[in-house]
Scaffold this motif. Structure first.
Motif, PDB file in Angstrom:
ATOM      1  N   LEU A  73      -2.059  18.215  17.391  1.00 25.90           N
ATOM      2  CA  LEU A  73      -2.143  16.912  16.737  1.00 25.90           C
ATOM      3  C   LEU A  73      -0.780  16.658  16.122  1.00 25.90           C
ATOM      4  O   LEU A  73      -0.269  17.514  15.413  1.00 25.90           O
ATOM      5  N   ARG A  74      -0.237  15.475  16.420  1.00 28.00           N
ATOM      6  CA  ARG A  74       1.137  15.226  15.962  1.00 28.00           C
ATOM      7  C   ARG A  74       1.163  14.167  14.863  1.00 28.00           C
ATOM      8  O   ARG A  74       0.512  13.128  14.955  1.00 28.00           O
ATOM      9  N   LEU A  75       1.954  14.450  13.855  1.00 27.01           N
ATOM     10  CA  LEU A  75       2.032  13.564  12.693  1.00 27.01           C
ATOM     11  C   LEU A  75       2.765  12.267  13.026  1.00 27.01           C
ATOM     12  O   LEU A  75       2.337  11.180  12.635  1.00 27.01           O
ATOM     13  N   ALA A  76       3.857  12.371  13.781  1.00 27.08           N
ATOM     14  CA  ALA A  76       4.670  11.189  14.069  1.00 27.08           C
ATOM     15  C   ALA A  76       3.865  10.139  14.838  1.00 27.08           C
ATOM     16  O   ALA A  76       3.946   8.942  14.538  1.00 27.08           O
ATOM     17  N   ALA A 109      13.751  11.723  23.281  1.00 27.25           N
ATOM     18  CA  ALA A 109      14.218  12.481  22.117  1.00 27.25           C
ATOM     19  C   ALA A 109      14.673  13.862  22.549  1.00 27.25           C
ATOM     20  O   ALA A 109      13.996  14.524  23.340  1.00 27.25           O
ATOM     21  N   LEU A 110      15.819  14.263  22.058  1.00 28.89           N
ATOM     22  CA  LEU A 110      16.286  15.628  22.270  1.00 28.89           C
ATOM     23  C   LEU A 110      15.866  16.418  21.026  1.00 28.89           C
ATOM     24  O   LEU A 110      16.302  16.109  19.911  1.00 28.89           O
ATOM     25  N   VAL A 111      14.995  17.383  21.231  1.00 27.40           N
ATOM     26  CA  VAL A 111      14.300  17.971  20.089  1.00 27.40           C
ATOM     27  C   VAL A 111      14.513  19.484  20.020  1.00 27.40           C
ATOM     28  O   VAL A 111      14.428  20.184  21.023  1.00 27.40           O
ATOM     29  N   ASN A 112      14.779  19.933  18.829  1.00 30.77           N
ATOM     30  CA  ASN A 112      14.794  21.362  18.550  1.00 30.77           C
ATOM     31  C   ASN A 112      13.534  21.620  17.739  1.00 30.77           C
ATOM     32  O   ASN A 112      13.335  20.986  16.700  1.00 30.77           O
ATOM     33  N   GLY A 113      12.692  22.497  18.194  1.00 29.99           N
ATOM     34  CA  GLY A 113      11.426  22.647  17.481  1.00 29.99           C
ATOM     35  C   GLY A 113      10.931  24.075  17.453  1.00 29.99           C
ATOM     36  O   GLY A 113      11.458  24.968  18.126  1.00 29.99           O
ATOM     37  N   THR A 114       9.916  24.259  16.663  1.00 28.92           N
ATOM     38  CA  THR A 114       9.354  25.595  16.514  1.00 28.92           C
ATOM     39  C   THR A 114       7.898  25.497  16.093  1.00 28.92           C
ATOM     40  O   THR A 114       7.476  24.495  15.518  1.00 28.92           O
ATOM     41  N   HIS A 115       7.138  26.510  16.405  1.00 28.50           N
ATOM     42  CA  HIS A 115       5.781  26.577  15.890  1.00 28.50           C
ATOM     43  C   HIS A 115       5.397  28.033  15.718  1.00 28.50           C
ATOM     44  O   HIS A 115       5.934  28.920  16.391  1.00 28.50           O
ATOM     45  N   SER A 136      14.700  -4.640  22.334  1.00 31.38           N
ATOM     46  CA  SER A 136      15.440  -4.059  21.208  1.00 31.38           C
ATOM     47  C   SER A 136      15.513  -2.552  21.413  1.00 31.38           C
ATOM     48  O   SER A 136      14.784  -1.980  22.224  1.00 31.38           O
ATOM     49  N   GLY A 137      16.332  -1.932  20.662  1.00 25.68           N
ATOM     50  CA  GLY A 137      16.460  -0.481  20.787  1.00 25.68           C
ATOM     51  C   GLY A 137      17.376   0.067  19.719  1.00 25.68           C
ATOM     52  O   GLY A 137      18.133  -0.672  19.094  1.00 25.68           O
ATOM     53  N   SER A 138      17.266   1.359  19.517  1.00 21.38           N
ATOM     54  CA  SER A 138      18.100   1.968  18.484  1.00 21.38           C
ATOM     55  C   SER A 138      18.088   3.485  18.663  1.00 21.38           C
ATOM     56  O   SER A 138      17.289   4.030  19.423  1.00 21.38           O
ATOM     57  N   ALA A 139      18.956   4.128  17.963  1.00 22.14           N
ATOM     58  CA  ALA A 139      18.970   5.606  17.950  1.00 22.14           C
ATOM     59  C   ALA A 139      18.749   6.065  16.519  1.00 22.14           C
ATOM     60  O   ALA A 139      19.296   5.478  15.579  1.00 22.14           O
ATOM     61  N   LEU A 140      17.923   7.070  16.367  1.00 23.25           N
ATOM     62  CA  LEU A 140      17.577   7.536  15.028  1.00 23.25           C
ATOM     63  C   LEU A 140      17.540   9.062  14.988  1.00 23.25           C
ATOM     64  O   LEU A 140      17.372   9.709  16.011  1.00 23.25           O
ATOM     65  N   ILE A 141      17.652   9.564  13.784  1.00 23.87           N
ATOM     66  CA  ILE A 141      17.364  10.996  13.597  1.00 23.87           C
ATOM     67  C   ILE A 141      15.873  11.087  13.324  1.00 23.87           C
ATOM     68  O   ILE A 141      15.327  10.271  12.581  1.00 23.87           O
ATOM     69  N   PHE A 142      15.239  12.071  13.926  1.00 26.03           N
ATOM     70  CA  PHE A 142      13.792  12.060  13.898  1.00 26.03           C
ATOM     71  C   PHE A 142      13.245  13.454  13.564  1.00 26.03           C
ATOM     72  O   PHE A 142      13.877  14.472  13.823  1.00 26.03           O
ATOM     73  N   ALA A 143      12.089  13.488  12.919  1.00 23.15           N
ATOM     74  CA  ALA A 143      11.426  14.762  12.615  1.00 23.15           C
ATOM     75  C   ALA A 143       9.924  14.591  12.805  1.00 23.15           C
ATOM     76  O   ALA A 143       9.405  13.482  12.694  1.00 23.15           O
ATOM     77  N   ASP A 144       9.256  15.665  13.107  1.00 21.45           N
ATOM     78  CA  ASP A 144       7.813  15.593  13.368  1.00 21.45           C
ATOM     79  C   ASP A 144       7.169  16.913  12.952  1.00 21.45           C
ATOM     80  O   ASP A 144       7.810  17.971  12.977  1.00 21.45           O
ATOM     81  N   LEU A 145       5.935  16.829  12.566  1.00 27.95           N
ATOM     82  CA  LEU A 145       5.140  18.031  12.273  1.00 27.95           C
ATOM     83  C   LEU A 145       3.931  18.047  13.186  1.00 27.95           C
ATOM     84  O   LEU A 145       3.427  16.987  13.560  1.00 27.95           O
ATOM     85  N   SER A 146       3.479  19.236  13.518  1.00 31.77           N
ATOM     86  CA  SER A 146       2.294  19.300  14.379  1.00 31.77           C
ATOM     87  C   SER A 146       1.363  20.418  13.937  1.00 31.77           C
ATOM     88  O   SER A 146       1.796  21.422  13.371  1.00 31.77           O
ATOM     89  N   LEU A 147       0.111  20.183  14.180  1.00 31.53           N
ATOM     90  CA  LEU A 147      -0.909  21.188  13.918  1.00 31.53           C
ATOM     91  C   LEU A 147      -1.516  21.551  15.267  1.00 31.53           C
ATOM     92  O   LEU A 147      -1.966  20.662  15.994  1.00 31.53           O
ATOM     93  N   GLY A 148      -1.496  22.816  15.603  1.00 31.18           N
ATOM     94  CA  GLY A 148      -1.932  23.201  16.939  1.00 31.18           C
ATOM     95  C   GLY A 148      -3.154  24.107  16.912  1.00 31.18           C
ATOM     96  O   GLY A 148      -3.422  24.783  15.915  1.00 31.18           O
ATOM     97  N   PHE A 149      -3.876  24.101  18.001  1.00 31.84           N
ATOM     98  CA  PHE A 149      -5.067  24.949  18.153  1.00 31.84           C
ATOM     99  C   PHE A 149      -4.930  25.739  19.452  1.00 31.84           C
ATOM    100  O   PHE A 149      -4.883  25.158  20.532  1.00 31.84           O
ATOM    101  N   LEU A 150      -4.862  27.033  19.317  1.00 32.37           N
ATOM    102  CA  LEU A 150      -4.734  27.904  20.487  1.00 32.37           C
ATOM    103  C   LEU A 150      -6.112  28.145  21.086  1.00 32.37           C
ATOM    104  O   LEU A 150      -7.087  28.314  20.351  1.00 32.37           O
ATOM    105  N   PHE A 151      -6.177  28.148  22.388  1.00 31.72           N
ATOM    106  CA  PHE A 151      -7.457  28.506  23.010  1.00 31.72           C
ATOM    107  C   PHE A 151      -7.220  29.215  24.336  1.00 31.72           C
ATOM    108  O   PHE A 151      -6.107  29.229  24.858  1.00 31.72           O
TER     109      PHE A 151
END
Lengths: 238, 561
Positions: free
Chosen positions: A53-56, A171-177, A223-238
């Protein structure tokens, strides 16, 4: 007689003692058939499937989930499906309630929308599983949605229109979980996003000052733009 | 002119020969091994030698330090275990992998043993839900160098809820013919808070458990929560013969005075109120057990046991001591493992003359480089180390000051005993750091000093025949049991420490040992792991792992015929 009883008792106790020493429970034997039960500490073990589930997305008014699967030790692919049910979302509320057209702003209201995301990732460490991970990914999101707006056909009459729109972002994203409990993961991502909006055939009215009557115009807005972006996620392993 | 050249050559050759004679250490440096980027190994807990090859087990720790920025908690992901096969030149011949998914959870590596005809890698896992610590063993085929089947669950021990990251509770040993494995678990070796001690008391923590397992993984004998001694008894040694007769040596703390707990081997313990004793349990393969006690009322700094395979006798050696002064003598007694027959008890006090002779020894002059000292690592900017060590205790003339750690016992061909021990003490240093705002913080660090090594040869009656002495100094902020291994071969005693090694002459003089050249390597390179891993009694493998490379070096004491 008494001697015999004593002898029998002694024999009984001695034999009991020997049995007690030699009795080994089956569970004490070394075994390699079902070691999973010894490793079961309530936390989900290695898993290659993760639903997030993603916050953004939620803050944009799109509700849904994504599914990620590890394709190899390094590569993972996440795909998401989201729906908008008439909510502008927190981000849109922050921005404004108006659609900017030319030098004026028009009121608009999101009616509905559907969103897709495709998110290939390269993990920094080699592991077939998704319990933990640190990655670099390219996140593509496409939202197709419709907005409702009004335009004046006469000074007193207005007409509602439904405008179909789409939103594309890369989006070019560096992420971790990481696995925080039983089968739940918490993830964080940050990066740079480029997005493009397109509102197709938007009708709007502008007052002709020579006649005093509204003139209806049609335009495709981009329209369009470039932004710095961040996101949080809650994951469920199965 | 020719004569002059000949004389010069002879002189140089004799100098070279003497230099060679002085150098008692053989150092073999392998070529750097570059594992694949994701196979970097950063932890090497154990090594074993089988035939001409050396095997080192390692675990890759994927410490996701970048997560620290987000959650504040770095985590360790499940990682593969690597077993490196090294030849005598310390070159990596092949690498076996026990994949992370093998266990499905993040388990810890404990040791690597030869078991039967193959290798056995042993792991432990703390199951916080089941409140058990499990021990697993995975066999590795020596020929194909691949895992054989699935890992075995070997043993289990109860842990408390607080024991989330508890270290291994198990001691694992294998018979000299590699046919049987003895596993013991003893919770008294684990540090516990007051609450945890209460919880552990309910689990009968003053008992130990053992598992005797055959090479085909059949359980030969088991004892769970075996009562050992009275009250709080700590298992300090274990040995067993090829038949499966087991022998456990324990320190029984019979009395406890309020407020101050008497710890075994604690230099600050007070002998007056201490009525500790050594206890032994001999268990035969059929389960029949015999309990023995030794030297009731004596205070021991440390004790150890050693099986003599020729006679079947187990020697129990204790260092008679006093918390105030040092060691005052050596206690020895032998027990026949098969019959549990107790032989004569011997107590040999050092006496004033021997202590004086030892204390007057001076380090012999040596051309060899002195062993490098590990300097305390200071942190903080402007720190002023302030020694906070306790004032020196009164020295008694018949006590060897600070001699408290017994390390090893050896038998010679005449079944006489050679006892090796080490001086040990701690000191604390308080570092004061001042930051740019003028705020000061203090940090107290305890340093553990592993000092001079003493060896005594005892005759059949336990009397000291002669002694050997090595001046030595090694200090670290992380406590270890000892920093040396010893070997008795060809009627000669050899030691190898973390800084050097050589022969110890038992001739009532101080012997010189050679220093490692490789110790300089610490200063030259950045490393994620650097340590000496003992592999045999006279060999250490120096492992140096940087981010991209692993370098193995073999340090061995040259044995003379």
């Amino acid at each position: 007689m008494r001697k015999n009883v004593l002898f029998l008792c002694m024999f009984f106790f001695l034999s009991f003692g020997v049995i007690a020493q030699k009795t080994k429970a089956k569970s004490d034997e070394p075994e390699n058939k079902n070691i999973e039960k010894y490793l079961n500490d309530g936390r989900k073990g290695n898993s290659s499937n993760l639903v997030r589930l993603r916050l953004a997305h939620s803050l944009s008014g799109y509700y849904g989930a994504s599914y990620e699967r590890k394709l190899s030790n390094r590569i993972g692919v996440e795909g998401g499906l989201y729906g908008n049910f008439g909510s502008k979302g927190f981000f849109e509320s922050l921005r404004s309630d108006f659609l900017e057209i030319g030098d004026k702003e028009e009121v608009f209201k999101v009616k509905s929308g559907i969103g897709f995301s495709l998110y290939p990732k390269v993990y920094y460490h080699r592991n077939k599983y998704l319990n933990n991970g640190y990655f670099l990914g390219l996140r593509y999101t496409m939202n197709k949605f419709s907005v409702e707006s009004e335009y004046y056909t006469s000074p007193v009459n207005s007409t509602k229109q439904i405008v179909s729109a789409n939103y594309n972002s890369f989006a070019l994203v560096n992420g971790t979980h990481t696995q925080i409990a039983s089968n739940i993961t918490l993830g964080g991502e940050w990066g740079v996003i480029v997005y493009f909006d397109k509102y197709k055939d938007v009708k709007y009215s502008r007052t002709d000052f020579s006649t005093g009557l509204p003139v209806v115009k049609t335009e495709t807005l981009r329209s369009g733009s470039a932004l710095i972006f961040a996101d949080l996620s809650l994951g469920f392993l199965f | 002119m020719k004569n002059f050249i000949t004389i010069c050559l002879m002189l140089m050759m004799s100098l070279y020969a003497s230099a060679q004679k002085n150098n008692q250490i053989k150092e073999v440096k392998g070529t750097e091994y570059k594992p694949a980027y994701n196979d970097r190994t950063s932890s090497f807990p154990n090594a074993v030698k089988v035939g001409d090859y050396y095997y080192v087990i390692g675990k890759k720790y994927d410490l996701m330090f970048k997560n620290y920025l987000i959650y504040g908690i770095p985590y360790i992901v499940n990682s593969d275990f690597k077993i490196y096969k090294l030849d005598a030149r310390m070159n990596v011949k092949s690498v076996a992998t026990i994949p992370a998914e093998f266990f499905n959870k993040s388990v810890n590596s404990l040791t690597l043993k030869r078991f039967g005809d193959n290798l056995c890698a042993i792991f432990y896992f703390n199951n916080r839900k089941q409140m058990k610590q499990y021990l697993f063993a995975q066999m590795i085929d020596l020929k194909s160098f691949k895992t054989i089947g699935k890992p075995y669950k070997m043993a289990e021990t109860g842990i408390t809820k607080k024991d989330k990251r508890i270290a291994s509770l198990y001691q694992v040993s294998v018979t000299s013919d590699y046919q049987k494995m003895l596993i013991t678990s003893d919770r008294t070796n684990v540090w516990q808070s007051r609450k945890e001690r209460k919880a552990a008391a309910a689990q009968k923590n003053h008992t130990f458990s053992y598992w005797l397992i055959d090479k085909d993984f059949t359980l030969l004998n088991i004892g769970k929560n075996v009562k050992f001694g009275k009250g709080n008894t700590e298992v300090i040694g274990q040995t067993f013969d090829n038949l499966g007769n087991m022998c456990f040596l324990g320190f029984e703390e019979a009395t406890q005075t309020k407020g101050k707990k008497k710890m075994f081997g604690d230099i600050d313990s007070d002998e007056e109120s201490n009525s500790s004793k050594l206890v032994m349990k001999i268990i035969k393969p059929d389960g029949e057990s015999t309990d023995l006690t030794f030297a009731n009322g004596e205070y021991f700094y440390s004790a150890t046991l050693k099986l003599n395979p020729k006679t079947g006798n187990v020697a129990v050696i204790g260092l008679l001591g006093s918390g105030r002064y040092g060691a005052k003598g050596i206690f020895s007694q032998q027990v026949n493992l098969a019959t549990a027959e107790v032989l004569a008890e011997n107590r040999q006090e050092f006496g004033v003359d021997l202590v004086k002779q030892i204390s007057e020894l001076k380090p012999p002059a040596s051309k060899d480089k002195k062993p490098a000292k590990e300097k305390p690592v200071k942190t903080g900017k402007a720190s002023k180390p302030k020694s906070n060590s306790k004032p020196a205790k009164e020295i008694k003339l018949d006590y060897i000051y600070r001699f408290i750690n017994l390390g090893a016992v050896h038998y010679n061909d005449s079944n006489e005993l050679i006892v090796v021990g080490q001086k040990h003490y701690t000191y604390t240093v308080t570092y004061t750091t001042t930051n740019s705002k003028g705020q000061t913080t203090t940090r107290t660090v305890t340093y553990y000093v592993y000092s001079d090594i003493l060896a005594f040869k005892l005759d059949a009656e336990g009397k000291i025949v002669n002694f050997g002495y090595v001046f030595h100094h090694y200090e670290t902020s992380a406590p270890i049991s000892k920093d040396y291994s010893s070997l008795y071969a060809n009627d000669k005693l050899y030691i190898i420490t973390k800084t050097g090694g050589g022969q110890v002459k038992l001739d009532n003089t101080a012997s010189t040992i050679s220093a490692f050249k490789e110790s300089d390597i610490y200063k030259k390179r950045k490393y994620i792991f650097a340590d000496f891993v003992p592999v045999t009694d006279n060999e250490l493998i120096h492992i140096l792992a940087s981010k991209r490379k692993v370098l193995f070096s073999l340090m061995s004491v040259k044995l003379e015929d």
